[in-house]
Write an enzyme that holds these catalytic residues in place. Sequence first.
Site, PDB file in Angstrom:
ATOM      1  N   HIS A   9       0.831  -1.203   0.000  1.00 15.16           N
ATOM      2  CA  HIS A   9       0.000   0.000   0.000  1.00 15.16           C
ATOM      3  C   HIS A   9       0.869   1.257   0.000  1.00 15.16           C
ATOM      4  O   HIS A   9       0.610   2.199  -0.757  1.00 15.16           O
ATOM      5  CB  HIS A   9      -0.900  -0.010   1.227  1.00 15.16           C
ATOM      6  CG  HIS A   9      -1.681   1.235   1.429  1.00 15.16           C
ATOM      7  ND1 HIS A   9      -2.979   1.403   0.990  1.00 15.16           N
ATOM      8  CD2 HIS A   9      -1.344   2.411   2.018  1.00 15.16           C
ATOM      9  CE1 HIS A   9      -3.404   2.605   1.302  1.00 15.16           C
ATOM     10  NE2 HIS A   9      -2.422   3.241   1.933  1.00 15.16           N
ATOM     11  N   GLU A  10       1.885   1.264   0.836  1.00 18.00           N
ATOM     12  CA  GLU A  10       2.756   2.446   0.929  1.00 18.00           C
ATOM     13  C   GLU A  10       3.544   2.660  -0.362  1.00 18.00           C
ATOM     14  O   GLU A  10       3.713   3.791  -0.811  1.00 18.00           O
ATOM     15  CB  GLU A  10       3.703   2.305   2.122  1.00 18.00           C
ATOM     16  CG  GLU A  10       3.011   2.309   3.467  1.00 18.00           C
ATOM     17  CD  GLU A  10       2.147   3.533   3.675  1.00 18.00           C
ATOM     18  OE1 GLU A  10       2.575   4.643   3.312  1.00 18.00           O
ATOM     19  OE2 GLU A  10       1.030   3.383   4.205  1.00 18.00           O
ATOM     20  N   HIS A  59       1.455   4.471  -2.966  1.00 17.95           N
ATOM     21  CA  HIS A  59       1.372   5.934  -2.897  1.00 17.95           C
ATOM     22  C   HIS A  59       2.492   6.588  -3.718  1.00 17.95           C
ATOM     23  O   HIS A  59       2.284   7.636  -4.336  1.00 17.95           O
ATOM     24  CB  HIS A  59       1.465   6.408  -1.444  1.00 17.95           C
ATOM     25  CG  HIS A  59       0.190   6.281  -0.689  1.00 17.95           C
ATOM     26  ND1 HIS A  59      -1.010   6.777  -1.155  1.00 17.95           N
ATOM     27  CD2 HIS A  59      -0.090   5.735   0.528  1.00 17.95           C
ATOM     28  CE1 HIS A  59      -1.974   6.538  -0.278  1.00 17.95           C
ATOM     29  NE2 HIS A  59      -1.442   5.898   0.752  1.00 17.95           N
ATOM     30  N   GLU A 111      -6.191   6.735  -1.207  1.00 18.94           N
ATOM     31  CA  GLU A 111      -6.052   5.595  -0.304  1.00 18.94           C
ATOM     32  C   GLU A 111      -6.634   4.335  -0.938  1.00 18.94           C
ATOM     33  O   GLU A 111      -6.055   3.250  -0.874  1.00 18.94           O
ATOM     34  CB  GLU A 111      -6.748   5.886   1.029  1.00 18.94           C
ATOM     35  CG  GLU A 111      -6.084   6.974   1.867  1.00 18.94           C
ATOM     36  CD  GLU A 111      -4.740   6.548   2.443  1.00 18.94           C
ATOM     37  OE1 GLU A 111      -4.327   5.395   2.228  1.00 18.94           O
ATOM     38  OE2 GLU A 111      -4.094   7.362   3.111  1.00 18.94           O
TER      39      GLU A 111
END
Length: 281
Positions: free
Chosen positions: A162-163, A166, A222
Amino acid sequence: MRVLLFKGNKMFKGYKFGEARTAPGALKAAVLALSLGLLVSACGGKGGTSVSGANVDGLTAAGTSAFNAATLSDADVKDLSDKSCAALDAKSKIAAPKSKEAVRLAKIVKGMPSTVKGVAINYKVYQTKEVNAWAMNNGCVRVYSGLLTMMNDDEVRGVIGHEIGHVALGHSKSTMQTAYAASAARQAAGAAGNSAVAAISNSQLGDFAEKLVNAQFSQAQESASDDYSFDLLTAGKFKREGLVTAFEKLATLGDKNSMLSSHPSSTDRAKHIRDRIAANK
């Protein structure tokens, strides 16, 4: 940056793996640049509030900084990321390469992409009870030992994916543009004669880095990063259920945890991933 959670319950549709989307940071920075430019004109005009030549120069410099924020190149963003990550590393306790935490993290990320946007990924563990993880545009990925303690390997892998999302999708660059523009706004206020704000505008890089780590992403960003992580796990043939249970564990932390203060409940996001697993897409 702030790991995983966001405000609101709507899920972002139409995402394609590896696709970058335009984020609002550049627009905010551009608007701020224009506002600072108008401020300089107003202060320097006849009949307006008078400021010293030095202060006008300061306001002009601040307006230039804000404009530059809106047009930060990838090289600029990487350079700022290098400096920000170094500042945070310097103030944090980093697990030794052969420590239990570092060895476990190396095992977790084995088989995951070694680069993001063409930049080599560098993993380290911060030894702290805080539950968090973040990534920057220079390939700097930091995982807190509190997160490693709380989650199993599959869950940590989902958080890291997920990070990285970004960064890959351009969200981190947009956040840096906004933070940089905000620094220019403080510079403008200081140039207008507020010495306290002037001191803030010249604050150390560590403060800027902390703002990057604690920055909020939009719910669309997100959700896109959730899907990015899901697709990354799928491509690597990892267990995607870890992303679901990671959300569920984060939900147990409550509002007192800093991660949850800027994001909503993880329930809908966990359901979204469960639905994707069930649909196998």
